[in-house]
Design a protein around this motif. Structure first.
Motif: not given
Length: 134
Positions: A60, A62, A73, A75, A116, A118
């Motif tokens: 992840s 951020c 963010s 993930s 990616v 999420e």
């Protein structure tokens, strides 16, 4: 859908989280560029982060603007790619990378992308939001 690529381009530094065994590890990282849902980063193959991603590729990243609106963010699963063109692009767009590694064929320089899955955002105006891409 939020334009996460633009947010990352405007706020290139952030925190990358990996797992070291069953313990989370974070470190400051720099976003390089994006291609659709692929977010690219660079590292070296002699750092712990490289080994951590090899063992468990789910990460992840951020990042946030100076006013923390939005906080972003992304993930997903990380993939190392041995692509001289991508390494050359990183060196062209970020001269300090070229200064550190000299050439795209430097054997320690690695490029990886996060596919990616999420996106999570937070802003003071909209509160938290979550987007599933997969």
């Amino acid at each position: 859908m939020i334009d996460f690529n633009k947010i990352l381009k405007d706020n290139t530094y952030g925190v990358l989280a990996t797992l070291d065994g069953n313990r989370p590890r974070t470190r400051v990282f720099q976003y390089l560029f994006s291609d659709d849902n692929k977010v690219y980063f660079g590292t070296t193959n002699d750092k712990p982060v490289y080994a951590q991603i090899q063992r468990n590729p789910f990460v992840s990243f951020c990042s946030y603007s100076k006013d923390f609106s939005p906080v972003l963010s992304v993930s997903g699963k990380a993939y190392f790619v041995d692509d001289i063109t991508l390494k050359a692009r990183a060196m062209e767009e970020y001269p300090f990378i070229k200064k550190m590694y000299t050439s795209p064929d430097n054997p320690v320089f690695e490029i990886f992308y996060v596919d990616v899955e999420e996106i999570e955002t937070y802003s003071f105006e909209e509160g938290p939001r979550k987007y599933k891409l997969k």
